[in-house]
Design an enzyme around this catalytic site. Structure first.
Site, PDB file in Angstrom:
ATOM      1  N   PHE A   1      -4.259   2.657  -3.789  1.00 51.05           N
ATOM      2  CA  PHE A   1      -2.970   2.617  -4.471  1.00 51.05           C
ATOM      3  C   PHE A   1      -2.234   1.420  -3.895  1.00 51.05           C
ATOM      4  O   PHE A   1      -1.333   1.552  -3.073  1.00 51.05           O
ATOM      5  CB  PHE A   1      -2.207   3.917  -4.165  1.00 51.05           C
ATOM      6  CG  PHE A   1      -1.223   4.354  -5.218  1.00 51.05           C
ATOM      7  CD1 PHE A   1      -1.555   5.347  -6.126  1.00 51.05           C
ATOM      8  CD2 PHE A   1       0.042   3.801  -5.278  1.00 51.05           C
ATOM      9  CE1 PHE A   1      -0.644   5.792  -7.073  1.00 51.05           C
ATOM     10  CE2 PHE A   1       0.960   4.228  -6.216  1.00 51.05           C
ATOM     11  CZ  PHE A   1       0.629   5.225  -7.125  1.00 51.05           C
TER      12      PHE A   1
ATOM     13  N   ARG B   1       0.824  -1.209   0.000  1.00 50.97           N
ATOM     14  CA  ARG B   1       0.000   0.000   0.000  1.00 50.97           C
ATOM     15  C   ARG B   1       0.853   1.251   0.000  1.00 50.97           C
ATOM     16  O   ARG B   1       1.886   1.327   0.662  1.00 50.97           O
ATOM     17  CB  ARG B   1      -0.929  -0.006   1.225  1.00 50.97           C
ATOM     18  CG  ARG B   1      -1.853   1.193   1.295  1.00 50.97           C
ATOM     19  CD  ARG B   1      -2.960   0.965   2.313  1.00 50.97           C
ATOM     20  NE  ARG B   1      -2.511   1.023   3.688  1.00 50.97           N
ATOM     21  CZ  ARG B   1      -2.337   2.157   4.380  1.00 50.97           C
ATOM     22  NH1 ARG B   1      -2.552   3.334   3.796  1.00 50.97           N
ATOM     23  NH2 ARG B   1      -1.965   2.127   5.631  1.00 50.97           N
ATOM     24  N   HIS B   2       0.401   2.287  -0.738  1.00 49.40           N
ATOM     25  CA  HIS B   2       1.056   3.594  -0.707  1.00 49.40           C
ATOM     26  C   HIS B   2       0.704   4.286   0.604  1.00 49.40           C
ATOM     27  O   HIS B   2      -0.429   4.184   1.079  1.00 49.40           O
ATOM     28  CB  HIS B   2       0.601   4.449  -1.890  1.00 49.40           C
ATOM     29  CG  HIS B   2       1.432   5.661  -2.117  1.00 49.40           C
ATOM     30  ND1 HIS B   2       1.311   6.805  -1.348  1.00 49.40           N
ATOM     31  CD2 HIS B   2       2.415   5.917  -3.020  1.00 49.40           C
ATOM     32  CE1 HIS B   2       2.175   7.708  -1.765  1.00 49.40           C
ATOM     33  NE2 HIS B   2       2.857   7.203  -2.778  1.00 49.40           N
ATOM     34  N   PRO B   3       1.651   4.994   1.207  1.00 47.94           N
ATOM     35  CA  PRO B   3       1.386   5.592   2.516  1.00 47.94           C
ATOM     36  C   PRO B   3       0.436   6.782   2.505  1.00 47.94           C
ATOM     37  O   PRO B   3      -0.162   7.110   3.526  1.00 47.94           O
ATOM     38  CB  PRO B   3       2.779   6.027   2.984  1.00 47.94           C
ATOM     39  CG  PRO B   3       3.566   6.214   1.731  1.00 47.94           C
ATOM     40  CD  PRO B   3       3.054   5.169   0.792  1.00 47.94           C
ATOM     41  N   SER B   4       0.278   7.455   1.352  1.00 50.74           N
ATOM     42  CA  SER B   4      -0.538   8.675   1.374  1.00 50.74           C
ATOM     43  C   SER B   4      -1.458   8.835   0.173  1.00 50.74           C
ATOM     44  O   SER B   4      -2.051   9.896  -0.003  1.00 50.74           O
ATOM     45  CB  SER B   4       0.374   9.905   1.482  1.00 50.74           C
ATOM     46  OG  SER B   4       1.364   9.905   0.480  1.00 50.74           O
TER      47      SER B   4
END
Length: 391
Positions: free
Chosen positions: A243, A236-239
């Protein structure tokens, strides 16, 4: 398609550069491979009888290292003992003509040999000297040895890789070495450009650890704004949300809906038209805050049909997405094939070997599907000595 026996790379924008390559294993050789793929001539100086350490690192085929072959294709090899007067004279004659010297020894090694930057710059003022090392030529750790795994650990990359609560996880490629190699290429080309105006070479000092810090990007931004060191998040993308990798009926796919419009398009493609109006998912910030809940909703729908169905629907809606491929699938992908990113080179005996192509495409120059073979140790001694009038 046969692989040429020529020891020279195809013509490219760097065809006027002569690189003397003292490097071994990965960071330095990766740098000089990139330069060679762009047309530079690379003369690889190796230890007599032993050669580059990478010659002895697997995987092997018929006793030959595929690891060495894949990143030393198209280079010439001469074996020189830099402590022997005769071989030192050959080395120094090569430097008279060379544009760039690349080495990745521990700082201080070249000085002990009498070939440190200050000495060489005084004697060969136009020579660009590039040094890739674990910790660079300044700082308290400058004399320490390092390998890729060490700088991945020290540079923070491993702390944000893997899954929450999982064991320390190395990035799946040697990103410490490769990043250093790429930054060394940038430094060399910058110094060559600068030489055109200044008339003198420069010392390019690249540290593997510095490279790891330089690519932390979002992780540094998160720490700088929150004061808390970020941890791993899996895929997962952090922000940005959604995503990540999501499970379909038969496989995972990656969906990267990077803004509100793409999120709405994604929801339409997945048959979740009401989702964008859910108060928990109205903005990217809210979606990121509720990422696990959103993933549960999405996967409940995605699991109803196979990956190919959803990829086609998402593509049609213009949503960035892709299959989660293994190495074999990636190399066989039509886009990868069309971009000539799975090329053929050869072991020193001419046995073909698949390798990664050159990702830098430059108009006006061919991007051949084959690259010259890797050299046998000291294979080009006679050719080089004759060319430089040393025999």
């Amino acid at each position: 398609m046969s692989v040429t026996d020529s020891a020279r790379p195809p013509a490219g924008p760097l065809s006027d550069l002569l690189i003397i390559d003292l490097s071994r294993v990965l960071a330095g050789p990766y740098c000089t491979m990139v330069l060679s793929d762009l047309g530079a001539r690379v003369i690889k100086v190796e230890r007599p009888g032993i050669g580059d350490d990478a010659r002895h690192i697997g995987p092997f085929k018929d006793g030959k290292s595929a690891y060495f072959t894949s990143i030393n294709r198209g280079k010439q090899s001469i074996a020189l003992d830099l402590k022997a007067p005769g071989d030192r004279a050959i080395f120094e004659a090569l430097l008279e003509t060379a544009d760039v010297l690349v080495e990745n020894y521990r700082p201080g090694t070249m000085e002990k040999l009498g070939y440190g930057w200050e000495t060489l710059h005084a004697r060969y003022p136009r020579l660009v000297y590039a040094a890739a090392s674990g910790f660079g030529h300044t700082g308290p750790d400058t004399g320490k040895a390092a390998y890729d795994m060490v700088v991945q650990a020290m540079g923070g990359i491993m702390s944000v890789t893997g899954h929450p609560g999982g064991p320390p996880t190395r990035v799946g490629t040697s990103i410490g070495d490769i990043t250093a190699g790429l930054f060394t290429v940038i430094g060399i080309l910058s110094a060559v450009h600068d030489r055109a105006g200044a008339g003198a070479g420069r010392f390019v000092d690249v540290a593997m650890l510095d490279g790891q810090i330089a690519i932390l990007e979002n992780a540094i931004a998160r720490y700088a704004t929150s004061g808390e060191a970020p941890g791993p998040l899996g895929a997962r993308h952090p922000s940005i949300t959604p995503f990540a990798a999501y499970r379909c009926r038969d496989a995972h796919i990656v969906i990267a809906a990077g803004n509100d419009a793409l999120f709405r398009s994604m929801c339409g493609a997945l048959g979740l038209e009401k989702l964008p109006d859910n108060p928990r998912f109205l903005t990217n910030a809210l979606r990121t805050e509720n990422a696990d809940t959103l993933a549960t909703v999405m996967e409940a729908q995605l699991r109803q049909k196979p990956a190919a169905h959803w990829l086609a629907a998402l593509d049609a809606a213009g949503v960035p997405c892709g299959p989660l491929q293994n190495v074999a699938e990636a190399l066989a992908h039509p886009q990868v094939q069309a971009r000539n990113m799975a090329i053929m080179t050869a072991f020193e005996d001419g046995t073909p070997l698949m390798a990664a192509g050159n990702p830098v495409k430059v108009s006006g120059y061919d991007d051949p599907a084959t690259r010259p073979k890797a050299p046998a140790l000291d294979e080009h001694r006679d050719t080089i000595l004759k060319e430089f009038d040393l025999k």
